[in-house]
Design an enzyme around this catalytic site. Structure first.
Site, PDB file in Angstrom:
ATOM      1  N   ILE A 113       0.949  -1.169   0.158  1.00 13.85           N
ATOM      2  CA  ILE A 113      -0.043  -0.031  -0.038  1.00 13.85           C
ATOM      3  C   ILE A 113       0.860   1.295  -0.145  1.00 13.85           C
ATOM      4  O   ILE A 113       2.055   1.416   0.680  1.00 13.85           O
ATOM      5  CB  ILE A 113      -0.947  -0.106   1.132  1.00 13.85           C
ATOM      6  CG1 ILE A 113      -2.096   1.141   0.989  1.00 13.85           C
ATOM      7  CG2 ILE A 113      -0.232   0.008   2.495  1.00 13.85           C
ATOM      8  CD1 ILE A 113      -3.264   0.945   1.914  1.00 13.85           C
ATOM      9  N   THR A 165       2.506   7.209   1.809  1.00  9.99           N
ATOM     10  CA  THR A 165       3.621   8.142   2.110  1.00  9.99           C
ATOM     11  C   THR A 165       4.232   8.670   0.897  1.00  9.99           C
ATOM     12  O   THR A 165       4.859   7.915   0.200  1.00  9.99           O
ATOM     13  CB  THR A 165       4.744   7.760   3.082  1.00  9.99           C
ATOM     14  OG1 THR A 165       4.002   7.065   4.469  1.00  9.99           O
ATOM     15  CG2 THR A 165       5.522   8.607   3.535  1.00  9.99           C
ATOM     16  N   THR A 183       6.391  -0.442   1.998  1.00  5.45           N
ATOM     17  CA  THR A 183       6.970  -1.884   2.391  1.00  5.45           C
ATOM     18  C   THR A 183       6.373  -2.806   1.356  1.00  5.45           C
ATOM     19  O   THR A 183       5.451  -2.622   1.090  1.00  5.45           O
ATOM     20  CB  THR A 183       6.302  -2.096   3.806  1.00  5.45           C
ATOM     21  OG1 THR A 183       6.810  -1.426   4.935  1.00  5.45           O
ATOM     22  CG2 THR A 183       6.694  -3.609   4.348  1.00  5.45           C
ATOM     23  N   GLU A 205      -4.785  -2.333  12.685  1.00  4.78           N
ATOM     24  CA  GLU A 205      -3.196  -2.068  12.381  1.00  4.78           C
ATOM     25  C   GLU A 205      -2.385  -1.736  13.503  1.00  4.78           C
ATOM     26  O   GLU A 205      -1.261  -2.454  13.822  1.00  4.78           O
ATOM     27  CB  GLU A 205      -3.127  -0.895  11.544  1.00  4.78           C
ATOM     28  CG  GLU A 205      -1.494  -0.498  10.893  1.00  4.78           C
ATOM     29  CD  GLU A 205      -1.358   0.571  10.171  1.00  4.78           C
ATOM     30  OE1 GLU A 205      -0.390   1.026  10.117  1.00  4.78           O
ATOM     31  OE2 GLU A 205      -2.625   0.977   9.604  1.00  4.78           O
TER      32      GLU A 205
END
Length: 385
Positions: free
Chosen positions: A124, A127, A161, A248
């Protein structure tokens, strides 16, 4: 203290995961660290074990389990062995919930079987350089074509990530301009096939920890994304992203708890075997006192985390509860692991010892998923402050 959070099914799963780690991960983990990620086929083996698809409905190739406690077992077993499963946590615990909650029936049929099997790895992309956690300031943009069949996506992302190995990237982008009334509106999630023209992976960022989890910069130059790859409704991304925050942060909390407990175990075993001035390090009063302090903190943390796991499975875990668990969990883990590393002396700084990897891997937990400072703001808000 006796734990009651797991049942026989969880413990049977634990045995399976522990055996898998011993055979498939521990012997080659140092190679993964040098490479910067596990081999691509590892995720297929993990999928074959059933780990990736636990929460995916059976009709789409998963186990249909709604409990997150199985993920907590994985965290405990990987920490115990001093290893990681690469990008497993982001793929199965952070990204999958968005696909389960907001994808259409057609999208589920298209993506979920591969997510469960490990044939389709995900990332995903939120940022951006210069924006940090300020999602309202996202600059990546997507314009709908005149015929309404595809979006043209342009922009850049960082700290992603799993970005280097992903097959499908959920990209948070702006599909309509910012308004003075609502800076958070106009954001959408587009699911980008990484084989599409215009998509590219930039630098692979070198981190001080989590060496087997690739983190990359991504670029999108006139990427054509079919409207069928819009996740949920256009302009609703901010609310979607907020929806999964409690889970999360809980995953970060129970992972931190697992690392703290593992550090305590490794340090206890080490001081029994290591000698100094003619006697075991465990014989010194300071060693006993330090480990007693660590054991007490870990027990208190475990109690909090187990309670949060029960609340989550009951659908009662609040955003503030999750923030408390993450804040306390990551801060305690940092303190405990630091003390346990100190008891290892110079060997604690050598990466062949699990304590060194735990130390480096855990530090980021106070940053991602919302910093400790953000967690304090959430808890303070619950207090009416």
């Amino acid at each position: 203290m006796r734990r009651t959070v797991f049942d026989e099914d969880h413990e049977a799963f634990r045995t399976t995961v522990r055996d898998f780690i011993a055979k498939e991960v521990e012997p080659v983990f140092h190679e993964w660290e040098e490479q910067g990620h596990p081999p691509r086929d590892f995720y297929r083996r993990l999928g074959g074990l059933g780990v990736l698809g636990i929460q995916i409905p059976e009709e789409f190739g998963g186990a249909g389990e709604t409990s997150i406690k199985y993920a907590a077992v994985v965290a405990e077993e990987t920490s115990r062995a001093g290893v990681t499963f690469g990008n497993y946590q982001a793929h199965a615990l952070m990204i999958l919930p968005y696909l389960l909650a907001y994808s259409s029936r057609e999208q589920k049929e298209r993506w979920l079987p591969g997510v469960a099997s490990g044939d389709l790895m995900t990332a995903i992309a939120m940022t951006e350089p210069g924006t940090g956690t300020d999602l309202a300031n996202i600059q990546t943009r997507a314009e709908l074509s005149a015929d309404g069949t595809y979006y043209t996506l342009n922009g850049a992302k960082t700290f992603i990530t799993g970005g280097a190995l992903a097959d499908l990237v959920l990209v948070v982008c702006r599909t309509s301009p910012v308004t003075t009334d609502d800076r958070r509106g106009g954001l959408s999630i587009l699911c980008v096939d990484t084989t599409d023209d215009g998509f590219s992976v930039g630098r692979k960022l070198q981190k001080i920890g989590l060496k087997t989890s690739d983190t990359a910069e991504l670029s999108f130059v006139d990427v054509k994304v079919p409207v069928e790859n819009l996740l949920g409704e256009e302009g609703e991304a901010f609310s979607y992203l907020s929806h999964n925050l409690a889970q999360e942060r809980l995953t970060i909390a129970f992972a931190a708890t697992a690392t703290a407990r593992a550090a305590l175990h490794h340090a206890t075993e080490y001081v029994k075997e290591r000698t100094a001035f003619g006697k075991p390090v465990a014989a010194f009063q300071n060693t006993k006192f330090v480990l007693a302090e660590c054991a007490t903190e870990v027990e208190a943390l475990q109690t909090l985390t187990d309670r949060a796991l029960d609340l989550h499975d009951a659908g009662e875990l609040s955003v503030a509860d999750a923030a408390k668990a993450k804040l306390f969990g990551t801060e305690v883990a940092g303190r405990v692991i630091d003390k346990c590393l100190q008891l290892h002396g110079g060997y604690g700084y050598v990466t062949e010892y699990p304590i060194a990897r735990l130390y480096a891997d855990t530090r980021v937990s106070r940053i991602y998923g919302g910093t400790s400072e953000v967690m304090k703001m959430i808890v303070a808000k619950e207090l009416g402050l």
